[in-house]
Design an enzyme around this catalytic site. Structure first.
Site, short mmCIF file in Angstrom:
data_model
loop_
_atom_site.label_atom_id
_atom_site.label_comp_id
_atom_site.label_asym_id
_atom_site.label_seq_id
_atom_site.Cartn_x
_atom_site.Cartn_y
_atom_site.Cartn_z
NE ARG A 137 0.93 40.74 10.12
CZ ARG A 137 1.32 39.77 9.31
NH1 ARG A 137 1.91 40.06 8.17
NH2 ARG A 137 1.09 38.52 9.62
NE ARG B 191 5.95 31.18 5.21
CZ ARG B 191 5.34 31.97 6.07
NH1 ARG B 191 5.16 31.56 7.32
NH2 ARG B 191 4.94 33.17 5.72
CG HIS C 9 1.23 35.59 1.97
ND1 HIS C 9 0.55 36.77 2.15
CD2 HIS C 9 1.36 35.04 3.20
CE1 HIS C 9 0.28 36.95 3.43
NE2 HIS C 9 0.76 35.91 4.09
CD GLU D 146 1.96 29.23 3.09
OE1 GLU D 146 2.19 30.42 2.85
OE2 GLU D 146 1.67 28.80 4.23
CG ASN E 70 4.91 27.59 7.71
OD1 ASN E 70 5.33 28.64 8.19
ND2 ASN E 70 3.97 27.56 6.77
#
Length: 390
Positions: A239, A91, A179, A377, A10
């Site tokens: 962000r 990922r 996500h 994940e 990842n």
């Protein structure tokens, strides 16, 4: 351990997370994890296998010598794993309109992933260089890519559409959502915790340094807060989330004209950091007593609650809220502030359960159930790879 091994990667802009999985009886069982933080010098690989923990200095860097980083990572980690390295799974943030599920990687698939770099210029190259490094170092090992956007491909066209000319939508300027691997895990985990609720209308809040929400019906994505890019939606650590395009036009006329300058501004100078002028870390802001810190946290929770309202409209109701990821799992103050803004929906939080971060944190009188569910994940990436290589 003598069973075959699968590694997951990842790759972020400044970190590389690795999952170690034992393959047995058709299942991928996690037996260890590792991480490299590229902001540290010298580079350190910190990892665990079973109960044992290790720390190794790694040669190479986050630039031209990146393949050396992967080479040493494989050498250190596989030394503890006598089984054969069966596959490596990755990922990949953006699947565009091309990838709606995990895929085995060959030259053609890698080329299609590379073609999507303009859609995710900060994230896509990170995964690609790990893929290329494995291809160089272990060409015999099969590789699989899992995509963050794939879970949201079930959304209706009207949900994914931006109010721009149709030809632009057809060319890929549309809402994708991100996500997705996290939301896929939450959907599967909720089916084990509360099958009846999992089959209903659920909004999951993935709250970390990057943050988004997803509305699901029967575990299927129907809407999400992030859109064309990972900049969209609720405010994040650095962000901005939703931002009036007119504000960008204004900044461009004021001298911020280069795309690279605007990109750096949007990804690294806005969000909670920009509002507070202190930090993008909610842990720091919650401890800070200055009004700017309080305002940043208040804005964060306001936007989360507002998005829950919008997403509830998309799916026509709300049976449960799930909090996950670093903030969602570990910061009860944030969960309380969000829940209080949703009292008009009949949502009530159990403060004792919430303070202890129990799995179920709603009061008995609440109109919707509230859950805290850790995400994973890497497990989704491993499971999707298993489905393709076995």
């Amino acid at each position: 351990m003598t069973d075959d091994v699968l590694l997951t990667f990842n790759a972020g802009s400044s970190t590389l997370k690795i999952g170690i999985f034992e393959l047995k009886s058709g299942l991928a069982r996690n037996v260890g994890r590792g991480k490299i933080d590229f902001d540290q010098s010298p580079l350190k690989l910190r990892y665990s296998v079973g109960q044992d923990r290790y720390e190794k200095t790694v040669k190479g860097d986050n630039d031209a010598n990146f393949v050396a980083v992967i080479s040493e990572t494989l050498e250190h980690m596989l030394a503890h794993l006598p089984g054969r390295l069966r596959a490596v799974a990755h990922r990949v943030v953006h699947g565009g309109m091309v990838f709606h599920e995990a895929t085995l990687l060959d030259d053609a698939a890698i080329g299609r992933i590379e073609a999507l770099v303009p859609l995710a210029p900060l994230h896509q190259p990170q995964a690609l260089r790990v893929i290329r490094s494995i291809e160089t170092l272990r060409p015999e090992v099969r590789q699989v890519a899992s995509f963050d956007t794939a879970f949201h491909s079930s959304q209706a066209d009207v949900v994914r559409r931006l109010a721009i000319p149709r030809g632009m939508h057809d060319d890929g300027v549309r809402r994708y959502g991100f996500h997705g691997l996290s939301y896929k895990y939450i959907a599967s985990r909720l089916r084990k915790i509360d099958p009846a609720v999992a089959g209903g209308k659920v909004i999951a809040c993935h709250l970390g340094s990057g943050a988004s929400l997803c509305a699901m019906e029967n575990g299927i994505s129907r809407d999400t807060s992030m859109g064309f890019s990972a900049l969209d939606g609720i405010p994040m650590a650095t962000r901005p989330g939703w931002l009036d395009p007119g504000a960008l036009l204004y900044l461009m006329r004021r001298g911020m004209r280069q795309p690279e300058t605007i990109e750096d501004f949007l990804y690294h100078e806005c969000g909670l950091l920009g509002v507070s002028g202190i930090s993008g870390d909610t842990r720091v802001l919650l401890e800070d007593k200055r009004p700017e810190a309080e305002e940043a946290i208040d804005l964060f929770c306001l936007r989360i609650a507002g998005e829950i309202g919008r997403l509830s409209m998309t799916i026509g109701g709300l049976d449960a809220l799930v909090f996950t990821a670093g903030i969602g799992e570990n910061q009860p103050q944030i969960r309380t502030r969000v829940a209080k803004r949703l009292q008009w929906l009949g949502i009530e939080i159990d403060e004792d359960a919430n303070g202890s971060s129990l799995t179920s944190i709603n009061a008995a009188s609440s109109n919707a159930k509230l859950f805290v569910i850790p995400t994973d994940e890497e497990q989704v990436i491993a499971d999707e790879a298993m489905a393709l290589i076995m």
